[in-house]
Design a protein around this motif. Structure first.
Motif, PDB file in Angstrom:
ATOM      1  N   ARG A 291       0.772  18.203  48.102  1.00 22.28           N
ATOM      2  CA  ARG A 291       1.718  17.266  47.494  1.00 22.28           C
ATOM      3  C   ARG A 291       2.147  16.143  48.443  1.00 22.28           C
ATOM      4  O   ARG A 291       2.205  15.004  48.072  1.00 22.28           O
ATOM      5  CB  ARG A 291       2.957  18.056  47.029  1.00 22.28           C
ATOM      6  CG  ARG A 291       3.883  17.261  46.113  1.00 22.28           C
ATOM      7  CD  ARG A 291       3.207  16.935  44.798  1.00 22.28           C
ATOM      8  NE  ARG A 291       4.090  16.383  43.791  1.00 22.28           N
ATOM      9  CZ  ARG A 291       3.696  15.777  42.685  1.00 22.28           C
ATOM     10  NH1 ARG A 291       2.403  15.674  42.396  1.00 22.28           N
ATOM     11  NH2 ARG A 291       4.560  15.302  41.817  1.00 22.28           N
ATOM     12  N   ARG A 292       2.466  16.521  49.668  1.00 22.51           N
ATOM     13  CA  ARG A 292       3.007  15.468  50.551  1.00 22.51           C
ATOM     14  C   ARG A 292       2.632  15.730  52.011  1.00 22.51           C
ATOM     15  O   ARG A 292       2.742  16.870  52.479  1.00 22.51           O
ATOM     16  CB  ARG A 292       4.533  15.417  50.400  1.00 22.51           C
ATOM     17  CG  ARG A 292       5.209  14.442  51.340  1.00 22.51           C
ATOM     18  CD  ARG A 292       6.708  14.262  51.052  1.00 22.51           C
ATOM     19  NE  ARG A 292       7.328  13.635  52.197  1.00 22.51           N
ATOM     20  CZ  ARG A 292       8.111  14.240  53.089  1.00 22.51           C
ATOM     21  NH1 ARG A 292       8.437  15.530  52.931  1.00 22.51           N
ATOM     22  NH2 ARG A 292       8.592  13.600  54.119  1.00 22.51           N
ATOM     23  N   TYR A 293       2.189  14.673  52.691  1.00 21.35           N
ATOM     24  CA  TYR A 293       2.009  14.709  54.149  1.00 21.35           C
ATOM     25  C   TYR A 293       2.941  13.674  54.765  1.00 21.35           C
ATOM     26  O   TYR A 293       3.068  12.562  54.249  1.00 21.35           O
ATOM     27  CB  TYR A 293       0.593  14.298  54.569  1.00 21.35           C
ATOM     28  CG  TYR A 293      -0.559  15.088  54.020  1.00 21.35           C
ATOM     29  CD1 TYR A 293      -0.475  16.455  53.775  1.00 21.35           C
ATOM     30  CD2 TYR A 293      -1.776  14.456  53.768  1.00 21.35           C
ATOM     31  CE1 TYR A 293      -1.563  17.152  53.288  1.00 21.35           C
ATOM     32  CE2 TYR A 293      -2.871  15.154  53.280  1.00 21.35           C
ATOM     33  CZ  TYR A 293      -2.759  16.508  53.037  1.00 21.35           C
ATOM     34  OH  TYR A 293      -3.833  17.205  52.561  1.00 21.35           O
ATOM     35  N   ALA A 294       3.543  14.009  55.901  1.00 22.73           N
ATOM     36  CA  ALA A 294       4.360  13.032  56.635  1.00 22.73           C
ATOM     37  C   ALA A 294       4.479  13.512  58.076  1.00 22.73           C
ATOM     38  O   ALA A 294       4.815  14.664  58.336  1.00 22.73           O
ATOM     39  CB  ALA A 294       5.737  12.909  56.006  1.00 22.73           C
ATOM     40  N   ILE A 295       4.165  12.613  58.979  1.00 19.13           N
ATOM     41  CA  ILE A 295       4.072  12.965  60.403  1.00 19.13           C
ATOM     42  C   ILE A 295       5.341  12.597  61.154  1.00 19.13           C
ATOM     43  O   ILE A 295       5.862  11.486  60.993  1.00 19.13           O
ATOM     44  CB  ILE A 295       2.879  12.177  61.025  1.00 19.13           C
ATOM     45  CG1 ILE A 295       1.540  12.801  60.652  1.00 19.13           C
ATOM     46  CG2 ILE A 295       3.022  12.033  62.513  1.00 19.13           C
ATOM     47  CD1 ILE A 295       1.097  13.926  61.545  1.00 19.13           C
ATOM     48  N   ASP A 296       5.811  13.513  61.977  1.00 18.79           N
ATOM     49  CA  ASP A 296       6.833  13.173  62.973  1.00 18.79           C
ATOM     50  C   ASP A 296       6.075  12.775  64.243  1.00 18.79           C
ATOM     51  O   ASP A 296       5.502  13.620  64.929  1.00 18.79           O
ATOM     52  CB  ASP A 296       7.722  14.387  63.241  1.00 18.79           C
ATOM     53  CG  ASP A 296       8.804  14.068  64.270  1.00 18.79           C
ATOM     54  OD1 ASP A 296       8.668  13.034  64.975  1.00 18.79           O
ATOM     55  OD2 ASP A 296       9.765  14.842  64.378  1.00 18.79           O
ATOM     56  N   ALA A 297       6.074  11.470  64.537  1.00 13.55           N
ATOM     57  CA  ALA A 297       5.285  10.968  65.676  1.00 13.55           C
ATOM     58  C   ALA A 297       6.151  10.729  66.907  1.00 13.55           C
ATOM     59  O   ALA A 297       5.736  10.028  67.833  1.00 13.55           O
ATOM     60  CB  ALA A 297       4.566   9.684  65.272  1.00 13.55           C
ATOM     61  N   ASN A 298       7.338  11.322  66.941  1.00 10.86           N
ATOM     62  CA  ASN A 298       8.255  11.023  68.054  1.00 10.86           C
ATOM     63  C   ASN A 298       7.707  11.431  69.419  1.00 10.86           C
ATOM     64  O   ASN A 298       7.995  10.781  70.414  1.00 10.86           O
ATOM     65  CB  ASN A 298       9.615  11.686  67.817  1.00 10.86           C
ATOM     66  CG  ASN A 298      10.449  10.818  66.880  1.00 10.86           C
ATOM     67  OD1 ASN A 298      10.599   9.616  67.116  1.00 10.86           O
ATOM     68  ND2 ASN A 298      10.961  11.412  65.809  1.00 10.86           N
ATOM     69  N   LYS A 299       6.902  12.500  69.457  1.00 13.65           N
ATOM     70  CA  LYS A 299       6.411  12.959  70.759  1.00 13.65           C
ATOM     71  C   LYS A 299       5.491  11.907  71.399  1.00 13.65           C
ATOM     72  O   LYS A 299       5.669  11.545  72.566  1.00 13.65           O
ATOM     73  CB  LYS A 299       5.671  14.291  70.598  1.00 13.65           C
ATOM     74  CG  LYS A 299       5.128  14.838  71.891  1.00 13.65           C
ATOM     75  CD  LYS A 299       4.520  16.218  71.687  1.00 13.65           C
ATOM     76  CE  LYS A 299       3.810  16.687  72.932  1.00 13.65           C
ATOM     77  NZ  LYS A 299       3.128  17.973  72.722  1.00 13.65           N
ATOM     78  N   ILE A 300       4.538  11.400  70.639  1.00 16.24           N
ATOM     79  CA  ILE A 300       3.626  10.404  71.236  1.00 16.24           C
ATOM     80  C   ILE A 300       4.367   9.088  71.500  1.00 16.24           C
ATOM     81  O   ILE A 300       4.085   8.397  72.481  1.00 16.24           O
ATOM     82  CB  ILE A 300       2.338  10.214  70.380  1.00 16.24           C
ATOM     83  CG1 ILE A 300       1.335   9.342  71.133  1.00 16.24           C
ATOM     84  CG2 ILE A 300       2.612   9.616  69.019  1.00 16.24           C
ATOM     85  CD1 ILE A 300      -0.049   9.297  70.512  1.00 16.24           C
TER      86      ILE A 300
END
Ligand code: NAD
Ligand code: DAU
Length: 349
Positions: A291-300
């Protein structure tokens, strides 16, 4: 540095190869690709004569061939992108995904085990993976590097398995490794089986736009050249044994993205507003559709200082322009085998 990039004739790989060939004239860059239906040397024609570049045609499921080229070229590091990459194809033929994505990856790891010592300064197995390994999100929340794996398609299960093997070889045999899990890419040279290029191609040809299910599935879109830049930064500055999620906090429901695409296409093709959206046709859903993908990119963002440079509106506009300017590329690859695939997938429904 003898750097092996696998899958460099495909969509993302071609952008990665170009970036490295242009930026690192002192590296010897070897592009290993089987040239499956998704691999196309046209994608990297502009750099094929570069002094620091060699193309090797071959299959990562072929162990004897890998032994031979490792002996011949003595690779120091690998950026591994070669894969079967399309979810719908994995539903039709899961075993092809097991062979390339799992066995192919293990074959490469075996070569590293035999040929490398454990020094991260000299060696790295950099595995390019996907956010799909995490499964599906509800309405809230983001995929973090610590999110547990819950793949739902044969494609994502094969990628998850390959991630596990990379980590296992890193722990057991001390092969230096990094894994990145990226969200949906878009941009030039993407094979027109994936949503954005498929729909651009269909709009050009006045064919229907097959929207799966209710169209309210959400994906997190990243411009492919931003992904290639992230790969460069991770390759050079990423820490051994780390995972980094890559994304641009850019979620779109499919139907909203499709309507934006239709609007931009009408403008660029000089058609009346609303013409392309009339092609939208809701069809049977993809089985196991996340249904849904969403990335937390805070680390990079915080640890490696990468962030996307292209806004979605600009990236999408540039992407459409590329396909409109390269219609011969589209015609060439949408003949033959692609036609059979397209008819099988869409004309039956
Ligand atoms: P692609 O299908 O466009 O390209 C894959 C390339 O791998 C092709 O050139 C193909 O010829 C080659 N290949 C396939 N099987 C091979 C084999 N057995 N031996 C040697 N070469 C082989 O894929 P892509 O979209 O560029 O994806 C590249 C990588 O990035 C994949 O590992 C994919 O899982 C990952 N990824 C893709 C996305 C995306 O949105 N496209 C997002 C995150 C991660
Ligand atoms: O999230 C990263 C992944 O993104 C990569 O790992 C995969 O290699 C890549 O193919 C992509 O997977 P998706 O399944 O998200 O991409 P696709 O372009 O196939 O579909 C995007 C969305 O659009 C998805 O919700 C399904 C929907 N869709 C797709 C096609 C091809 C349609 O509604 N109609 C279609 O005809």
């Amino acid at each position: 540095m003898n750097l092996l990039i696998t899958g460099g004739a495909g969509f993302i790989g071609s952008h990665v190869v170009r970036l490295f060939v242009k930026a690192y004239s002192d590296y010897n860059i070897y592009n290993l690709d089987k040239l499956s239906y998704a691999g196309n040397l046209e994608n990297i024609k502009d750099i094929e004569k570069a002094k620091n570049y060699t193309f090797i045609k071959g299959d990562i499921t072929d162990k004897a061939f890998l032994t031979e080229i490792f002996r011949k070229y003595n690779f120091d590091a690998i950026i591994h992108l070669a894969a079967e990459s399309h979810v719908d194809r994995s539903i039709e033929n899961p075993l092809a995904f097991v062979e390339t994505n799992i066995i192919g990856t293990i074959n490469l790891l075996e070569q590293c085990r035999k040929n490398w010592n454990n020094d991260r300064k000299k060696h790295l197995f950099y595995h390019i993976s996907t956010d799909e390994v995490y499964g599906s999100l509800g309405e809230k929340g983001l995929f973090e590097e610590t999110t547990s794996y819950k793949p739902n398609s044969p494609y994502s299960a094969s990628k998850a398995s390959s991630d596990h093997f990379v980590r296992a070889y890193g722990e057991t045999y001390k092969i230096p490794y990094i894994i990145t899990n990226c969200s949906n890419n878009y941009g030039a040279n993407q094979f027109p089986e994936k949503l954005i290029p498929l729909f651009i191609n269909n709009i050009i040809n006045n064919k229907s736009l097959p929207v799966y299910g209710d169209g309210k599935y959400t994906r997190d879109w990243l411009y492919v050249e931003d992904h290639a830049r992230a790969i460069d930064i991770v390759f050079h500055n990423g820490k051994n044994k780390e995972t980094y999620n890559i994304g641009g906090f850019n979620e779109w429901q499919n139907i909203a993205l499709i309507k934006l695409l239709c609007k931009l296409m009408d403008q660029k093709l000089g058609r009346n507003e609303g013409t392309s959206s009339q092609l939208i046709t809701y069809i049977t859903d993809r089985p196991g559709h996340d249904r849904r993908y969403a990335i937390d990119a805070n680390k990079i963002y915080s640890e490696l200082g990468w962030k996307p440079s292209v806004t979605f509106e600009d990236g999408l506009s540039k992407t459409i322009d590329w396909y409109l300017d390269n219609q011969e590329w589209l015609v060439n690859i949408t003949s033959g085998a692609y036609k059979e695939y397209y008819n099988k997938m869409y004309l039956k429904k």
